[in-house]
Design a protein around this motif. Sequence first.
Motif, PDB file in Angstrom:
ATOM      1  N   PHE A 174       0.827  -1.200   0.000  1.00 52.07           N
ATOM      2  CA  PHE A 174       0.000   0.000   0.000  1.00 52.07           C
ATOM      3  C   PHE A 174       0.867   1.258   0.000  1.00 52.07           C
ATOM      4  O   PHE A 174       0.633   2.195  -0.773  1.00 52.07           O
ATOM      5  CB  PHE A 174      -0.922  -0.012   1.218  1.00 52.07           C
ATOM      6  CG  PHE A 174      -1.759   1.238   1.361  1.00 52.07           C
ATOM      7  CD1 PHE A 174      -2.870   1.430   0.540  1.00 52.07           C
ATOM      8  CD2 PHE A 174      -1.440   2.197   2.303  1.00 52.07           C
ATOM      9  CE1 PHE A 174      -3.651   2.579   0.666  1.00 52.07           C
ATOM     10  CE2 PHE A 174      -2.204   3.341   2.431  1.00 52.07           C
ATOM     11  CZ  PHE A 174      -3.317   3.537   1.615  1.00 52.07           C
ATOM     12  N   ILE A 175       1.902   1.268   0.854  1.00 55.65           N
ATOM     13  CA  ILE A 175       2.779   2.446   0.951  1.00 55.65           C
ATOM     14  C   ILE A 175       3.522   2.657  -0.358  1.00 55.65           C
ATOM     15  O   ILE A 175       3.615   3.772  -0.873  1.00 55.65           O
ATOM     16  CB  ILE A 175       3.761   2.285   2.122  1.00 55.65           C
ATOM     17  CG1 ILE A 175       2.991   2.283   3.450  1.00 55.65           C
ATOM     18  CG2 ILE A 175       4.797   3.401   2.115  1.00 55.65           C
ATOM     19  CD1 ILE A 175       3.860   1.997   4.653  1.00 55.65           C
ATOM     20  N   VAL A 176       4.074   1.559  -0.915  1.00 53.30           N
ATOM     21  CA  VAL A 176       4.789   1.677  -2.179  1.00 53.30           C
ATOM     22  C   VAL A 176       3.849   2.153  -3.287  1.00 53.30           C
ATOM     23  O   VAL A 176       4.219   2.978  -4.131  1.00 53.30           O
ATOM     24  CB  VAL A 176       5.442   0.325  -2.544  1.00 53.30           C
ATOM     25  CG1 VAL A 176       6.025   0.372  -3.954  1.00 53.30           C
ATOM     26  CG2 VAL A 176       6.537  -0.019  -1.551  1.00 53.30           C
ATOM     27  N   GLY A 177       2.617   1.646  -3.270  1.00 54.69           N
ATOM     28  CA  GLY A 177       1.648   2.080  -4.271  1.00 54.69           C
ATOM     29  C   GLY A 177       1.361   3.563  -4.182  1.00 54.69           C
ATOM     30  O   GLY A 177       1.254   4.255  -5.210  1.00 54.69           O
ATOM     31  N   ILE A 178       1.202   4.077  -2.943  1.00 54.80           N
ATOM     32  CA  ILE A 178       0.956   5.516  -2.755  1.00 54.80           C
ATOM     33  C   ILE A 178       2.136   6.321  -3.291  1.00 54.80           C
ATOM     34  O   ILE A 178       1.972   7.336  -3.983  1.00 54.80           O
ATOM     35  CB  ILE A 178       0.719   5.832  -1.265  1.00 54.80           C
ATOM     36  CG1 ILE A 178      -0.617   5.213  -0.798  1.00 54.80           C
ATOM     37  CG2 ILE A 178       0.725   7.340  -1.025  1.00 54.80           C
ATOM     38  CD1 ILE A 178      -1.827   5.797  -1.477  1.00 54.80           C
ATOM     39  N   MET A 179       3.367   5.876  -2.969  1.00 54.60           N
ATOM     40  CA  MET A 179       4.569   6.600  -3.412  1.00 54.60           C
ATOM     41  C   MET A 179       4.662   6.601  -4.935  1.00 54.60           C
ATOM     42  O   MET A 179       4.991   7.632  -5.548  1.00 54.60           O
ATOM     43  CB  MET A 179       5.807   5.963  -2.802  1.00 54.60           C
ATOM     44  CG  MET A 179       5.879   6.084  -1.284  1.00 54.60           C
ATOM     45  SD  MET A 179       7.258   5.172  -0.560  1.00 54.60           S
ATOM     46  CE  MET A 179       8.640   6.065  -1.284  1.00 54.60           C
ATOM     47  N   VAL A 180       4.395   5.454  -5.542  1.00 56.68           N
ATOM     48  CA  VAL A 180       4.438   5.399  -7.005  1.00 56.68           C
ATOM     49  C   VAL A 180       3.362   6.303  -7.602  1.00 56.68           C
ATOM     50  O   VAL A 180       3.595   7.011  -8.597  1.00 56.68           O
ATOM     51  CB  VAL A 180       4.276   3.943  -7.483  1.00 56.68           C
ATOM     52  CG1 VAL A 180       4.105   3.880  -8.998  1.00 56.68           C
ATOM     53  CG2 VAL A 180       5.471   3.103  -7.069  1.00 56.68           C
ATOM     54  N   GLY A 181       2.150   6.285  -7.011  1.00 54.08           N
ATOM     55  CA  GLY A 181       1.076   7.141  -7.503  1.00 54.08           C
ATOM     56  C   GLY A 181       1.427   8.611  -7.417  1.00 54.08           C
ATOM     57  O   GLY A 181       1.191   9.378  -8.360  1.00 54.08           O
ATOM     58  N   VAL A 182       2.003   9.035  -6.285  1.00 51.31           N
ATOM     59  CA  VAL A 182       2.404  10.440  -6.120  1.00 51.31           C
ATOM     60  C   VAL A 182       3.468  10.811  -7.144  1.00 51.31           C
ATOM     61  O   VAL A 182       3.445  11.901  -7.731  1.00 51.31           O
ATOM     62  CB  VAL A 182       2.918  10.667  -4.684  1.00 51.31           C
ATOM     63  CG1 VAL A 182       3.560  12.048  -4.554  1.00 51.31           C
ATOM     64  CG2 VAL A 182       1.786  10.507  -3.687  1.00 51.31           C
ATOM     65  N   PHE A 183       4.400   9.875  -7.385  1.00 52.31           N
ATOM     66  CA  PHE A 183       5.453  10.145  -8.368  1.00 52.31           C
ATOM     67  C   PHE A 183       4.857  10.398  -9.749  1.00 52.31           C
ATOM     68  O   PHE A 183       5.230  11.343 -10.438  1.00 52.31           O
ATOM     69  CB  PHE A 183       6.425   8.969  -8.404  1.00 52.31           C
ATOM     70  CG  PHE A 183       7.425   9.036  -9.529  1.00 52.31           C
ATOM     71  CD1 PHE A 183       8.527   9.885  -9.450  1.00 52.31           C
ATOM     72  CD2 PHE A 183       7.248   8.277 -10.680  1.00 52.31           C
ATOM     73  CE1 PHE A 183       9.436   9.957 -10.495  1.00 52.31           C
ATOM     74  CE2 PHE A 183       8.155   8.340 -11.720  1.00 52.31           C
ATOM     75  CZ  PHE A 183       9.259   9.187 -11.640  1.00 52.31           C
TER      76      PHE A 183
END
Length: 774
Positions: free
Chosen positions: A736-745
Amino acid sequence: TKSFQRIFTMRIVLPLLFFRTTTCHWIDEDTPSNLLTTTSLVDGTTYHLVMSDEFNTPHRTFADGHDPTWTALDKSDDDYSASGGGSLHFYNSSMVTTTPDGMLTIQTVIDPTEWTHYDALEKEWKKEKKYFKSGMVQSWNKFCFTGGILEVDVVLPGEPDIGGLWPAVWLLGNLGRATYEASTNNIWPWSYDKCDRKKQESQSISACNEANHFGLNKFQGRGATEIDLLELMGGNSNGALPATSPPISLPYVDMTLQVAPGIPDNRPQSGSQPVRNIDRTHSGYATSVAQIWYDNLTVAGNTSLNPFFYGTYLGETKKNEPVTRNKNQAFQADAVGAMKQIVPEHFKTPHTFRLEWQPGRGGRLDWFTKSYKKLDENGTVIHVEGDGKGQDWEHSLSIPDSALDAVMGSKIPEEPSYIILNTAISSTWAFPYSLPDWCPKCYDCDNPKCQCSFNPGFCAMMKTGKVALKIDSVRVYQSKDDSAHDGRPHTVGCDPVEFPTREYIKGFEYRYMRNPPFVYEDKHPLRTVKHGGGECEVDEDCGGGGIEQSDVEMGWEQEPFVQNEAEIDVLDLDSYHANESAAGSGGESDEQENPRPLVHSGIEESSQMTPKTRSRRNRGLQQESASSKESDVNLISLDKPPISSESREDKEPDTKVVSNPHRKPKGTCTTANYGLFGSGSVSSAKKQCRCNEGYTGPNCLSIDKHDDTPGAYELKKVTTLFQDMPHPYLTPLHVFIVGIMVGVFFVFLMADIVRKSSKSGNGNGSELTPLRYQ
């Protein structure tokens, strides 16, 4: 060239990739230093310890994925004879554990197991039920060895004069997995490396096979060979058994080499020794015909060639068998072995059995047992072996390779083999040979109609809940000098280059896996050994506790320990019947109603540990001062001379040391940590075990053992320098955290692209105009 690449990989690259020490990683840390070597009783040279398990850590578990050396089975024993039927037990891993006095205990109890399976022939689901539960622990595809010395200290289960139990300590070639019939069909027990077209169809891995796939060597005959260190035949024969020389009575242990191909014609008749010469009448007519059997077999002491079992014919299978074999695949297997007389002491205190195995062509097999003294009713010595105290060895049986080669061309096994410890219950082993017509032939101890199918006293013995095979230690030694012993070199590993197994097993994994409905949770034959993750509340649940490291450095770790007054729990039917009577004529004792896993007497009552050397007298033999209890040593209803009251091993220190509670902790109980590189599985428990270096298992109770050198399959794999780096361990939170970071990027990236596009296309006069030539 391919040859150069192989040499370069094996001689230069692999030593760098597999940078490990040359010491063996199968040795138990509790093995005393004076037992790191032994002297061969055959060639007189020094052998070095390569594997040991002292079983000193209490409460170890051996379910699949719990131990790096052993796996306890959770399955039905589907060992069918050629005529079908046989096994009466269900193997359950909960029947196998280690006790506080340092014993691997395999318990056998009355406990029905029911399941449903699909019958492919009848095309319907059927219910199965077995009334007994027992244990089998094996080192299959984990620890294997070829050649050397196997020593096992064992206490036999049950009572000597009651037949029905089938405990065994044995070796099997790694190509076959015990009780997994699909893996052993036409593989067990072949030890034959010649191309014979008539035998090719019966031997699945034949020396005639030019294209042997799955990593096997072409033109090499292979099989799952079997060497039985011991198999118990209990019971009361009321005297010597016929055709035994010297006379042998029940109980005895079988020491056997199972080998194929067997002798097809003119075999010895069961119940008679092989007839070597043709006897003729005065008129010249033959009264007997010489039979073909193996020559140059040597027995000594109270040991006789076994005239009751010369082998198994594996014919065309019946519809109720779990495998198929057509008439062209039928073959004869031979059982080359002897029966060794044992005494009631073998059921009360550990006795050592030794096998010396020199593998391959020119090799040999030698069985050794510890000696003892036997008295008659007047106390007169009627039989002595060695010094009568268990210190000397008796060379019970010897089988040279020349005996096998001369008859059928088979050889002493050369397969990498694993160790099996188990207790079975089979209607074809030590059960009544014939039953009256009115007997229904059923095997439920709780059904009065079935009592005629059992030996007298068997069900009463089982209802005590105290029947258990106990293993004090297992040790394997090997020679470092190939020229000092007969046969081929000794090796450690389940996948040696000359006799590979791993790629073959991977290619036929389904043969080594449980049948439905037990197979649904299995992805491979063996599960990965857990490294912590077991539920816990305190450090002691994870092998923790102990004293400060400074005390360990002062030498506490080397001090032998023993429980005060800790004695082996000896089965005594007199006490059982007394308790039964005290419970009332119509009721049962608590012990019957609630059978529980075996705990040796005296352990729970006295948990204090005293630093002193213990002898085997402290582990079940009667004390000298308690002469009034001398009758307790001999089990009731035995029509045999009493046993000497002398100590089995005098006052010499025991070779075993109880695990010191002050040893450094094996693990700690900690709050579950699901870090990015965390090890273990996510658990719902608030706390779980975390293993310290050198220990493994869900509760960190096992020593982390492994092979030191790569096997044949590893040598063929393309390896990298990064293969042993820890792999990321991701939980849903991490994803979930990695997904959020990728989405923000991606949001910022798209915003930047849009901004640059709008700036370059808004026509504000800042655009450059191309120059024109006048």
